[in-house]
Design a protein around this motif. Sequence first.
Motif, PDB file in Angstrom:
ATOM      1  N   ASP A   1       0.932  -1.219   0.056  1.00 49.79           N
ATOM      2  CA  ASP A   1      -0.082   0.213  -0.103  1.00 49.79           C
ATOM      3  C   ASP A   1       0.942   1.342  -0.022  1.00 49.79           C
ATOM      4  O   ASP A   1       1.584   1.443   1.135  1.00 49.79           O
ATOM      5  CB  ASP A   1      -0.867  -0.091   1.279  1.00 49.79           C
ATOM      6  N   LEU A   2       1.043   1.990  -1.098  1.00 49.52           N
ATOM      7  CA  LEU A   2       2.065   2.971  -1.429  1.00 49.52           C
ATOM      8  C   LEU A   2       1.781   4.247  -0.394  1.00 49.52           C
ATOM      9  O   LEU A   2       2.721   4.606   0.282  1.00 49.52           O
ATOM     10  CB  LEU A   2       2.011   3.308  -2.854  1.00 49.52           C
ATOM     11  N   ASP A   3       0.401   4.653  -0.380  1.00 53.79           N
ATOM     12  CA  ASP A   3       0.130   5.720   0.301  1.00 53.79           C
ATOM     13  C   ASP A   3       0.218   5.314   1.854  1.00 53.79           C
ATOM     14  O   ASP A   3       0.768   6.387   2.584  1.00 53.79           O
ATOM     15  CB  ASP A   3      -1.436   6.228   0.241  1.00 53.79           C
ATOM     16  N   ARG A   4      -0.121   4.336   2.393  1.00 54.24           N
ATOM     17  CA  ARG A   4       0.054   3.979   3.716  1.00 54.24           C
ATOM     18  C   ARG A   4       1.781   3.950   4.244  1.00 54.24           C
ATOM     19  O   ARG A   4       1.961   4.516   5.341  1.00 54.24           O
ATOM     20  CB  ARG A   4      -0.441   2.611   4.073  1.00 54.24           C
TER      21      ARG A   4
ATOM     22  N   ILE B   1       4.121   5.675   2.808  1.00 53.72           N
ATOM     23  CA  ILE B   1       4.576   7.083   2.880  1.00 53.72           C
ATOM     24  C   ILE B   1       4.178   7.705   4.040  1.00 53.72           C
ATOM     25  O   ILE B   1       4.829   8.417   4.554  1.00 53.72           O
ATOM     26  CB  ILE B   1       3.973   7.950   1.572  1.00 53.72           C
ATOM     27  N   LEU B   2       2.672   7.450   4.367  1.00 52.01           N
ATOM     28  CA  LEU B   2       2.370   7.989   5.671  1.00 52.01           C
ATOM     29  C   LEU B   2       3.085   7.728   6.863  1.00 52.01           C
ATOM     30  O   LEU B   2       3.406   8.426   7.827  1.00 52.01           O
ATOM     31  CB  LEU B   2       0.863   7.842   5.762  1.00 52.01           C
TER      32      LEU B   2
ATOM     33  N   ARG C   1       6.642   9.068   7.099  1.00 56.96           N
ATOM     34  CA  ARG C   1       6.658  10.396   7.409  1.00 56.96           C
ATOM     35  C   ARG C   1       6.317  10.661   9.137  1.00 56.96           C
ATOM     36  O   ARG C   1       7.060  11.176   9.741  1.00 56.96           O
ATOM     37  CB  ARG C   1       5.241  11.315   7.021  1.00 56.96           C
TER      38      ARG C   1
ATOM     39  N   ALA D   1       8.975  10.445  -1.310  1.00 58.55           N
ATOM     40  CA  ALA D   1       8.466  10.320  -2.618  1.00 58.55           C
ATOM     41  C   ALA D   1       9.012   9.067  -3.485  1.00 58.55           C
ATOM     42  O   ALA D   1       9.716   8.467  -2.956  1.00 58.55           O
ATOM     43  CB  ALA D   1       8.733  11.594  -3.493  1.00 58.55           C
ATOM     44  N   VAL D   2       8.123   8.764  -4.624  1.00 56.57           N
ATOM     45  CA  VAL D   2       8.515   7.761  -5.218  1.00 56.57           C
ATOM     46  C   VAL D   2       9.711   8.020  -6.053  1.00 56.57           C
ATOM     47  O   VAL D   2       9.752   9.077  -6.744  1.00 56.57           O
ATOM     48  CB  VAL D   2       7.184   7.144  -6.158  1.00 56.57           C
TER      49      VAL D   2
ATOM     50  N   LEU E   1      10.964   4.066  -3.017  1.00 53.19           N
ATOM     51  CA  LEU E   1      10.789   5.384  -2.294  1.00 53.19           C
ATOM     52  C   LEU E   1      12.013   5.839  -1.945  1.00 53.19           C
ATOM     53  O   LEU E   1      13.264   5.320  -1.819  1.00 53.19           O
ATOM     54  CB  LEU E   1      10.050   5.232  -1.010  1.00 53.19           C
TER      55      LEU E   1
END
Length: 278
Positions: A192-195, A197-198, A201, A219-220, A230
Amino acid sequence: MIPGSLALPDLVLLVANALVPFLFKLLGAVALWVVGGWLIHLAVRVLRKGLRHSSLDLTVAGYLVAILSAVLRVILVVAILGFFGIPTASFAALLAGAGVAIGAAWSGMLGNFAAGVFLQLFRPFSVGDVICAAGVTGTVEEIAMFSTSILGPDHVRNIVPNGKLFGDTIQNFSAHPYRRVEVFAQLDHSADLDRAILLIREGLGQVANQIPGLEPEVAVFELNDRGPKLVVRPFTPNAHYVQVLFDTNRMLVEVLGRNGFPIPKLQLAMVAEAENAS
């Protein structure tokens, strides 16, 4: 009187006409050497004191003092030879020829010396800076006349000729007060890319010694055969670069592992192709 020997009046005349003037010239030459040496020492001391209170770098000042002292000594020797009546024109030509021969033989050393002067004048780096040049990375310990000492991260001293250093691209990592750390995190296609990154962070908030007000980048970086890759880029003061680099890598391992992100793997099509090829 013994045949072939000089009479006493002739001997006195020889001493008066030849030996006495030579002795006077010898005493005069010694006096000229002593007085000249004292004046050279005085001139060098005055110049050194004047340069010490100027804005000129200490190493450059040392160069100038050494050059002045050598030139004045040569002038003094030529003056003493002229005092004895020795033609100095031929001596000057001989000295010039010797200088050309020595310069040709020591062209590399003279090039390193000139490069050392330019390093001091243009100041691409200073003692204590972390640089990368001539294939060497480390902290500058000393900028000498012919070479520069660089202490590597493995605590090994590297002696780099100034000519090679000045003729190469120089990266000065200490020129600005902070640096950007760059690390990568390879994800699987099923992640899960968005998860991810979150979570990264949030994990960066636990990494100490970052620059306040500079938001770290997540970022990707690229999409490869294993999945999205990433890039994580926090900013840190120069003194904490290694610590932030290590802590960021550790944070990525803990965050991705603790939250069950799968280990990136090659695509089955690629594996099948590799098996068929073998």
